[in-house]
Design a protein around this motif. Structure first.
Motif, PDB file in Angstrom:
ATOM      1  N   PHE A 188       0.837  -1.196   0.000  1.00  0.00           N
ATOM      2  CA  PHE A 188       0.000   0.000   0.000  1.00  0.00           C
ATOM      3  C   PHE A 188       0.879   1.256   0.000  1.00  0.00           C
ATOM      4  CE2 PHE A 188      -2.383   3.386   2.084  1.00  0.00           C
ATOM      5  CZ  PHE A 188      -3.594   3.356   1.407  1.00  0.00           C
ATOM      6  N   SER A 189       1.891   1.220   0.879  1.00  0.00           N
ATOM      7  CA  SER A 189       2.775   2.391   0.994  1.00  0.00           C
ATOM      8  C   SER A 189       3.566   2.616  -0.277  1.00  0.00           C
ATOM      9  CB  SER A 189       3.761   2.200   2.141  1.00  0.00           C
ATOM     10  OG  SER A 189       3.046   2.033   3.310  1.00  0.00           O
ATOM     11  N   VAL A 229       1.293   4.192  -2.628  1.00  0.00           N
ATOM     12  CA  VAL A 229       1.061   5.606  -2.321  1.00  0.00           C
ATOM     13  C   VAL A 229       2.225   6.449  -2.856  1.00  0.00           C
ATOM     14  CG1 VAL A 229       0.965   7.294  -0.430  1.00  0.00           C
ATOM     15  CG2 VAL A 229      -0.439   5.236  -0.320  1.00  0.00           C
ATOM     16  N   SER A 230       3.464   5.966  -2.606  1.00  0.00           N
ATOM     17  CA  SER A 230       4.649   6.704  -3.085  1.00  0.00           C
ATOM     18  C   SER A 230       4.591   6.854  -4.596  1.00  0.00           C
ATOM     19  CB  SER A 230       5.941   5.965  -2.721  1.00  0.00           C
ATOM     20  OG  SER A 230       6.017   5.818  -1.344  1.00  0.00           O
ATOM     21  N   LEU A 269       1.976   6.684  -6.537  1.00  0.00           N
ATOM     22  CA  LEU A 269       0.862   7.564  -6.909  1.00  0.00           C
ATOM     23  C   LEU A 269       1.288   9.031  -6.782  1.00  0.00           C
ATOM     24  CD1 LEU A 269      -2.188   8.124  -7.520  1.00  0.00           C
ATOM     25  CD2 LEU A 269      -2.592   7.991  -5.070  1.00  0.00           C
ATOM     26  N   MET A 318      -1.879  -0.251  -4.368  1.00  0.00           N
ATOM     27  CA  MET A 318      -2.636   0.024  -3.138  1.00  0.00           C
ATOM     28  C   MET A 318      -3.744  -1.009  -2.938  1.00  0.00           C
ATOM     29  SD  MET A 318      -2.756   4.161  -3.538  1.00  0.00           S
ATOM     30  CE  MET A 318      -3.927   4.558  -2.264  1.00  0.00           C
ATOM     31  N   LYS A 350       9.893   4.456   6.647  1.00  0.00           N
ATOM     32  CA  LYS A 350       9.548   5.298   5.493  1.00  0.00           C
ATOM     33  C   LYS A 350       8.111   5.032   5.049  1.00  0.00           C
ATOM     34  CE  LYS A 350       9.626   5.068   0.728  1.00  0.00           C
ATOM     35  NZ  LYS A 350       9.847   4.148  -0.340  1.00  0.00           N
ATOM     36  N   GLU A 351       7.780   3.733   4.963  1.00  0.00           N
ATOM     37  CA  GLU A 351       6.445   3.361   4.519  1.00  0.00           C
ATOM     38  C   GLU A 351       5.388   3.970   5.426  1.00  0.00           C
ATOM     39  OE1 GLU A 351       8.897   1.063   4.429  1.00  0.00           O
ATOM     40  OE2 GLU A 351       8.956   0.794   2.250  1.00  0.00           O
ATOM     41  N   LYS A 352       5.679   3.905   6.739  1.00  0.00           N
ATOM     42  CA  LYS A 352       4.704   4.409   7.705  1.00  0.00           C
ATOM     43  C   LYS A 352       4.477   5.898   7.482  1.00  0.00           C
ATOM     44  CE  LYS A 352       4.990   1.366  11.658  1.00  0.00           C
ATOM     45  NZ  LYS A 352       5.602   1.142  12.945  1.00  0.00           N
ATOM     46  N   VAL A 387       4.959   7.871   4.827  1.00  0.00           N
ATOM     47  CA  VAL A 387       4.252   8.216   3.581  1.00  0.00           C
ATOM     48  C   VAL A 387       2.784   7.820   3.663  1.00  0.00           C
ATOM     49  CG1 VAL A 387       4.116   7.850   1.092  1.00  0.00           C
ATOM     50  CG2 VAL A 387       6.324   8.022   2.174  1.00  0.00           C
ATOM     51  N   SER A 388       2.533   6.559   4.060  1.00  0.00           N
ATOM     52  CA  SER A 388       1.138   6.095   4.048  1.00  0.00           C
ATOM     53  C   SER A 388       0.308   6.827   5.073  1.00  0.00           C
ATOM     54  CB  SER A 388       1.026   4.614   4.366  1.00  0.00           C
ATOM     55  OG  SER A 388       2.061   3.939   3.831  1.00  0.00           O
ATOM     56  N   PHE A 406      -0.228  10.387   4.011  1.00  0.00           N
ATOM     57  CA  PHE A 406      -1.164  10.431   2.881  1.00  0.00           C
ATOM     58  C   PHE A 406      -2.598  10.241   3.372  1.00  0.00           C
ATOM     59  CE2 PHE A 406      -3.458   8.119  -0.519  1.00  0.00           C
ATOM     60  CZ  PHE A 406      -3.315   9.010  -1.560  1.00  0.00           C
TER      61      PHE A 406
END
Lengths: 458, 352
Positions: free
Chosen positions: A180-181, A184-185, A187, A246, B2-4, B6-7, B10
């Motif tokens: 998902f992350s 998002v990046s 996107l 996602m 990093k993932e945390k 951004v997500s 967002f």
């Protein structure tokens, strides 16, 4: 509906995310299908039923072809899809040229091109052909098949996703936080490419075109348009891939830094990959590819590039654009190949030819095209003027950003930094930059007027 | 990690803004953009087609985000203009470029025709106010050759010039609007008086201020900055004078209620109007002045009222000369063509 709109980002997407991730797995395809149809309805009210009809007919044809491997059924399937495409996309063009040729009174049919018809028609075709060739088993669930065709991330502007590439994912895919992350990046990167770069370049070259043009400004416009179409289209593909991720899908890459190619042949191995592989697999190779006589080989290349040009639009400039590449590819294959070894000259040669190609692509009026081409070779009073200098200076930063972005170096450097000693800090910084870019995208969407994606009408 | 970031970031942005839509009440008017905003009613008419406009208009923190976009263009991309508006020393300057030779010729032709046909028994003058782009630097911006325009007007207009160009600096204009500040006009009135033969006393005004004022250029290039104030000058003569509009009837010289409208500059003579006749009941002479004008004259004219018994304002953007001829007698009156270079370079706006 476009991804770079407020209604998509702050109405459609949040609603879909809540519903999609609240329901158990068995409902997920149904939810995606319903939302994809809503997505399409927002962009093309009148043709949503046509899309559903096309899906259901192809689903049925898939079942029939799977049961009876008769060529006739495949031909019926191909004919059905091509008739649909030709009727909506090319009827007006053919009639206009026919009436012009025989000096008849013009006939206006007012056929509106359904959004994304070129993309979903090609997906349907690839499915039927693959089923016929036993490369994939047919889809027995109409809902799953419709979900495949209508899946909103790729529905209106590609990439052309093959059924065999997502077949498994339609049945069984995993959605997780990491994916998902990453989506998002991707996107946000796509949105930034489209809204921050492509749209800025678009405003710039439209402003230049209204000014007094010098030779340098003609070249500047050609450069801006080349960058704009690249960032627009590759940005859209990034958004599609990101949105797919996602929701658990993995779509193939559609671009691989095409503007750094050192030959036109290499460019087409990097640009709009889903389209070029479609034509390679379903037209070029079935015609015999290069395993035939030289003359037939040239014929095969000619057909592919005529179709590629026509696919991009029902207009002479697109046909010319396709044939321009046909000539260049033939020249490279039989004459230039030994000279194009990836050095500075090869890159310059390719880039200049690409600039000219996108001028042809961008100019639907042939008279205007001739004027523009004359402008490029310097048939006007000024070589450079005050306005050209102003636009050059005023757009230096965006041109610099656009020039850096066409090269993989930036991405490689970021990857390297992330793996370095201070990787956590770099990653955090990178994430914050992405979020900053997202806010800028929202700001720019609010501030600017609607600019449709270029590839929507192809 | 990093993932945390951004997500979660967002999701927060997505759901916070979407959530605000639900909580926030619709705003019907944007003072910054000087226009009506789309409200929920438009969704009842056509949900699909109006949703984007509605959401964009009612977007939480809309003005701040649009300012962020200007910041992006101005400071990150280092672009000198945004929506054809330049920013020079925090002053917004609308682009008036390129020089339109056809328009200049047309302007000269129109005025010479009026002069020849209607004004043979009048004292006729012209004065041209430079627009703000006059103060741009040629090396940095797209700037017309103003000197050649002024020279061409001088050579080809068959009337006397009252030169005013030398009286202005960029500070005399509003920062966010195309117009000149009224409090900077006395020096122009003094110059006009030296030719039109009146003795002007600029010290007789009381000053009135209104805040906040967002000018017409602001909506095109909003910055992170405070609004400015608008000043209007009054005295007993101005208060007692009445302006008779062809369209709206009798109105005061300053329409104070317009300060709270979408364009506060309309406080001066009520904004756009085809024909206004201003009478000064306290006049000590019988002099009459007719001004062919654009909006720059709206704030200048009140300062001339004390010097005339009657001033007639004609805006040819809204009324044709044929309609004027039916209503106005020009004989033995002073006539002034008072235009900005914006009109000279866009003279198609003037009716025949």
């Amino acid at each position: 509906m476009v991804f770079s709109s407020i209604r998509f980002l702050f109405f459609f997407l949040p609603l879909l995310l809540i519903i999609y991730f609240s329901f158990p797995k068995k409902f997920k395809n149904l939810i995606l299908l319903l939302f994809s149809l809503i997505f399409y309805y927002f962009g093309e009210k009148n043709y949503t039923l046509l899309l559903v009809f096309s899906c259901l007919v192809n689903y049925g044809l898939g079942l029939v072809i799977s049961k009876n491997k008769k060529k006739l059924y495949l031909i019926i399937g191909i004919t059905f899809n091509l008739v649909l495409l030709i009727y909506y996309k090319y009827t007006g063009f053919f009639i206009e040229n026919f009436t012009n040729l025989f000096h008849l009174n013009p006939i206006s049919l007012n056929i509106v091109l359904p959004l994304g018809i070129s993309f979903f028609t090609f997906q349907n075709l690839s499915y039927l052909i693959d089923v016929y060739k036993n490369e994939v088993s047919c889809q027995k669930n109409p809902l799953t098949y419709c979900t495949y065709i209508c899946l909103f991330p790729q529905l209106v502007a590609g990439p052309i996703v093959r059924y065999k590439d997502v077949n498994e994912q339609l049945k069984n895919r995993t959605e997780n936080f990491e994916k998902f992350s990453s989506g998002v990046s991707r996107l946000i990167i796509g949105l930034s490419k489209k809204v921050l770069i492509a749209d800025t370049l678009y405003y710039t070259y439209t402003a230049i075109l209204t000014s007094e043009l010098s030779t340098v400004s003609y070249w500047l416009v050609a450069l801006l348009f080349t960058f704009q179409i690249y960032y627009d289209f590759s940005g859209y593909s990034d958004m599609a891939i990101g949105l797919g991720k996602m929701f658990g899908f993995e779509f193939k890459e559609n671009f691989n830094y095409p503007l750094i190619a050192s030959s036109i042949t290499e460019f087409w191995r990097r640009w709009h990959l889903s389209l070029s592989t479609f034509f390679k697999d379903y037209v070029y190779i079935p015609l015999g590819g290069n395993r035939t006589s030289k003359l037939k080989h040239i014929r095969n290349i000619f057909i592919v590039w005529l179709l590629t040009g026509l696919w991009h639009g029902a207009s002479w400039n697109f046909i010319l654009w396709g044939l321009y590449f046909f000539v260049l590819l033939i020249l490279e294959k039989f004459i230039f190949q030994k000279f194009l070894k990836g050095g500075f000259f090869s890159h310059i040669y390719t880039f200049v030819l690409l600039l000219i190609s996108f001028v042809i692509f961008n100019t639907t009026d042939l008279e205007e095209l001739m004027l523009f081409l004359k402008g490029l070779i310097g048939i006007q009073k000024d070589w450079i003027n005050q306005e050209t200098l102003y636009y050059l200076k005023n757009n230096l930063i965006i041109l610099l950003i656009a020039s850096i972005g066409i090269h993989p170096k930036l991405k490689d450097t970021i990857q390297k930094l992330k793996k370095g000693k201070r990787n956590k800090g770099i990653e955090t910084l990178y994430s914050l930059i992405l979020l900053g870019l997202f806010l800028l995208v929202i700001a720019r969407i609010l501030a600017s007027s609607f600019t449709p994606f270029i590839y929507f009408r192809f | 990690m990093k993932e945390k970031i951004v997500s979660i970031g967002f999701i927060i942005i997505l759901f916070c803004f979407s959530g605000f839509f639900i909580i926030k009440k619709d705003e019907s008017l944007s003072n910054v953009e000087r226009r009506k905003l789309k409200t929920k009613d438009v969704l009842k008419k056509d949900f699909v087609n109006n949703l984007e406009d509605y959401l964009s208009d009612q977007f939480p923190m809309r003005n701040s985000l649009i300012q962020l976009n200007t910041f992006f263009e101005r400071y990150l991309l280092q672009q000198k203009d945004s929506n054809d508006v330049y920013i020079k020393e925090e002053v917004l300057i609308e682009k008036n470029y390129p020089k339109n030779q056809e328009s200049i010729k047309n302007f000269i032709k129109k005025i010479n025709e009026i002069n020849a046909k209607d004004l043979q028994n009048s004292e006729v003058y012209y004065a041209i106010i430079p627009d703000k782009s006059y103060f741009l630097e040629e090396t940095k911006h797209l700037k017309m050759d103003f000197l050649s325009i002024y020279q061409q007007l001088k050579n080809e207009l068959n009337l006397k010039e009252i030169p005013v160009r030398d009286l202005f600096t960029l500070e005399d204009y509003y920062q966010t609007d195309i117009h000149l500040r009224q409090e900077k006009y006395p020096k122009v009135v003094e110059r006009l008086g030296s030719v039109l033969d009146f003795d002007y006393k600029p010290s007789t005004y009381e000053t009135n201020h209104f805040y906040p004022f967002y000018g017409a250029s602001y909506q095109k290039s909003p910055l992170f900055r405070n609004p400015e104030s608008i000043t209007y000058l009054t005295n007993e003569t101005i208060k007692k004078a009445k302006a008779k509009h062809l369209e709206y009837g009798e109105q005061p010289i300053y329409e104070i209620d317009k300060l709270n409208s979408m364009d506060a500059y309309n406080v001066f003579l009520g904004g756009p109007s085809a024909l206004i006749e201003i009478e000064n009941p306290e006049a000590s002479n019988e002099k009459e002045l007719i001004i062919f004008r654009d909006s720059f004259a709206s704030s200048l004219t009140p300062l001339l009222i004390s010097e005339y018994q009657k001033i007639t304002l004609i805006d040819l953007r809204y009324i044709s000369m044929n309609q004027i001829r039916e209503r106005i007698n020009f004989n033995n009156k002073e006539v002034l063509f008072l235009y900005s270079t914006l009109i000279v370079n866009n003279s198609h706006l003037l009716k025949n």
